[in-house]
Design a protein around this motif. Structure first.
Motif, short mmCIF file in Angstrom:
data_model
loop_
_atom_site.label_atom_id
_atom_site.label_comp_id
_atom_site.label_asym_id
_atom_site.label_seq_id
_atom_site.Cartn_x
_atom_site.Cartn_y
_atom_site.Cartn_z
N ILE A 1 0.87 -1.18 0.00
CA ILE A 1 0.00 0.00 0.00
C ILE A 1 0.91 1.23 0.00
O ILE A 1 2.08 1.15 0.34
CB ILE A 1 -0.93 0.04 1.22
CG1 ILE A 1 -0.14 0.04 2.52
CG2 ILE A 1 -1.92 -1.12 1.17
CD1 ILE A 1 -1.00 0.27 3.76
N PRO A 2 0.38 2.38 -0.41
CA PRO A 2 1.21 3.59 -0.40
C PRO A 2 1.63 3.97 1.02
O PRO A 2 0.94 3.65 2.00
CB PRO A 2 0.27 4.66 -0.99
CG PRO A 2 -0.79 3.90 -1.72
CD PRO A 2 -0.96 2.63 -0.95
N VAL A 3 2.74 4.66 1.12
CA VAL A 3 3.18 5.16 2.42
C VAL A 3 2.13 6.09 3.00
O VAL A 3 1.82 6.04 4.20
CB VAL A 3 4.54 5.88 2.29
CG1 VAL A 3 4.90 6.61 3.58
CG2 VAL A 3 5.64 4.88 1.92
N ILE A 4 1.55 6.94 2.14
CA ILE A 4 0.49 7.84 2.58
C ILE A 4 -0.71 6.99 3.03
O ILE A 4 -1.22 6.17 2.28
CB ILE A 4 0.06 8.80 1.45
CG1 ILE A 4 1.18 9.79 1.16
CG2 ILE A 4 -1.22 9.55 1.82
CD1 ILE A 4 0.92 10.69 -0.02
N GLY A 5 -1.15 7.20 4.25
CA GLY A 5 -2.28 6.46 4.78
C GLY A 5 -1.90 5.24 5.57
O GLY A 5 -2.78 4.56 6.12
N SER A 6 -0.61 4.93 5.65
CA SER A 6 -0.18 3.71 6.35
C SER A 6 0.21 3.97 7.80
O SER A 6 0.54 3.02 8.53
CB SER A 6 1.01 3.08 5.62
OG SER A 6 2.16 3.90 5.72
N ASP A 7 0.18 5.22 8.24
CA ASP A 7 0.71 5.56 9.55
C ASP A 7 0.10 4.74 10.67
O ASP A 7 0.81 4.27 11.58
CB ASP A 7 0.48 7.05 9.84
CG ASP A 7 1.34 7.95 8.97
OD1 ASP A 7 2.16 7.41 8.21
OD2 ASP A 7 1.16 9.18 9.03
N GLU A 8 -1.20 4.55 10.65
CA GLU A 8 -1.86 3.90 11.78
C GLU A 8 -1.42 2.44 11.96
O GLU A 8 -1.50 1.89 13.05
CB GLU A 8 -3.38 3.96 11.66
CG GLU A 8 -3.97 3.09 10.58
CD GLU A 8 -5.50 3.09 10.64
OE1 GLU A 8 -6.06 2.15 11.23
OE2 GLU A 8 -6.12 4.03 10.10
N TYR A 9 -0.97 1.83 10.88
CA TYR A 9 -0.56 0.43 10.98
C TYR A 9 0.83 0.28 11.58
O TYR A 9 1.23 -0.81 11.99
CB TYR A 9 -0.58 -0.23 9.60
CG TYR A 9 -1.93 -0.15 8.93
CD1 TYR A 9 -3.10 -0.41 9.64
CD2 TYR A 9 -2.05 0.20 7.59
CE1 TYR A 9 -4.34 -0.34 9.04
CE2 TYR A 9 -3.29 0.27 6.98
CZ TYR A 9 -4.44 0.01 7.71
OH TYR A 9 -5.67 0.08 7.11
N PHE A 10 1.58 1.37 11.62
CA PHE A 10 2.95 1.32 12.13
C PHE A 10 3.07 1.97 13.51
O PHE A 10 4.16 2.34 13.93
CB PHE A 10 3.90 1.98 11.13
CG PHE A 10 4.14 1.13 9.91
CD1 PHE A 10 5.25 0.30 9.83
CD2 PHE A 10 3.25 1.13 8.85
CE1 PHE A 10 5.46 -0.50 8.72
CE2 PHE A 10 3.45 0.33 7.73
CZ PHE A 10 4.56 -0.49 7.67
#
Length: 355
Positions: A300-309
């Motif tokens: 998935i794109p880096v944008i929008g992935s913050d919550e998973y990390f």
């Protein structure tokens, strides 16, 4: 974290000019619709104009002339010099162009129209209910936005309807999943899936199969390069969303195992520079192994992935799992609405679409 080499990413952006006019038109229409979601409803004049324009796009035949003229009208783009996008510095030029503009729907749509007219895929700087242009280095900004376009907006290119195969197990915006006995296969439904998402998912399988996570992903993955079809063993069990929708929360054993797996995923993903979609629907509880299996390891794109990390497991679990169903109700679209067929609901607080 990166998913595609810069040169490959730039090639995909330039490939936009080779898409059929209908595909380019559909992509630009989706960009218009998503920028409309950034307009404050209390700004009545702007909100009315954007709503009317999107309504027109959803009720009229979607032609290139209509979409391009709508983009010109909404962006109120004046004549003058246009940003230049050089082949050798395309990503940096995109980032610089974005950073030099105000964060408004009109200005950013004008840039998207410039890119569209120059034969480059437009980027979308409003997603996940916020402006996503933060970044110190222009190239970093351009890379993240380009990645969002190629993995996201390119789902509207060369797209086709879901298969009617009786063995259809599931169908998403990227691929049809068909189960045959103990195996499943994923068929690409659009350019993004065929050229980017499924090939990278197979690469992720090959990589993670050599790590401590080898027993936390489906076994025996294979890839057919001609049809761009991905195969792997079927993992029986209910996924996290199904468990939540049943009215129950994960039990103690499932919570303990999820904490363990999430911690291991963060270590491996950061080490190998992978960005995966760690939402509940991609985890299946394997009753035989008493453990969670991550059944979708596509990028998935880096944008929008913050919550998973989020490193704090309690924060990740509360935000992504426990609040999942509530967020679906209060945030009907929290990512990007890739469709343009739904008319705008004048009574709704958000733009129609799926969470």
């Amino acid at each position: 974290m990166t998913t595609l080499p810069d040169e490959v990413l730039k090639d995909h952006l330039r490939h936009y000019a080779a898409f059929a006019e209908a595909d380019r038109t559909r992509i630009l229409a989706a960009v218009i619709k998503n920028y409309g979601r950034s307009v404050d409803h209390s700004d009545l004049d702007r909100d009315t104009q954007w709503r009317a324009a999107v309504q027109d796009l959803t009720t009229s035949p979607l032609t290139a002339d209509l979409v391009e003229s709508t983009a010109r009208l909404l962006s109120n783009r004046a004549t003058g010099p246009r940003p230049k996008f050089r082949p050798q510095s395309l990503l940096a030029d995109i980032g610089a162009a974005v950073q030099q503009l105000p964060l408004s729907a009109e200005h950013q749509l004008g840039l998207a129209l410039d890119m569209h007219e120059q034969g480059f895929a437009p980027v979308l700087t409003y997603a996940f209910n916020q402006w996503v242009t933060a970044g110190v280095e222009a190239k970093t900004v351009g890379r993240c936005l380009a990645e969002l376009t190629v993995m996201g907006l390119y789902r509207l290119a060369e797209a086709h309807e879901a298969t009617t195969d009786a063995a259809l197990f599931g169908s998403g915006s990227a691929a049809d999943v068909i189960r045959t006995g103990s195996r499943v296969r994923k068929h690409p439904r659009n350019y993004a899936a065929r050229e980017v998402l499924l090939p990278l998912e197979f690469a992720n399988y090959r990589l993670l199969a050599q790590t401590r996570l080898h027993d936390r992903i489906p076994a025996n993955a294979d890839f057919q390069p001609t049809t761009k079809t991905l195969y792997h063993d079927y993992v029986p069990g209910r996924d996290g969303v199904a468990i939540l929708k049943s009215g129950f929360l994960p039990n103690r054993q499932q919570r303990i195992d999820l904490r363990r797996l999430h911690s291991a995923l963060l270590r491996e993903l950061l080490e190998y520079g992978l960005v995966l979609d760690l939402h509940p629907g991609n985890f299946v509880w394997d009753d035989h192994g008493d453990r969670w299996v991550l059944v979708d390891i596509g990028p998935i794109p880096v944008i929008g992935s913050d919550e998973y990390f989020i490193e704090d497991f309690s924060a990740y679990y509360t935000n992504t799992w426990l609040n999942r169903l509530t967020r679906e109700r209060v945030e009907p679209i929290r990512s990007i609405d890739y469709s343009i067929e739904f008319p705008l609901d004048a009574t709704a607080k958000s733009w129609p679409g799926a969470w």
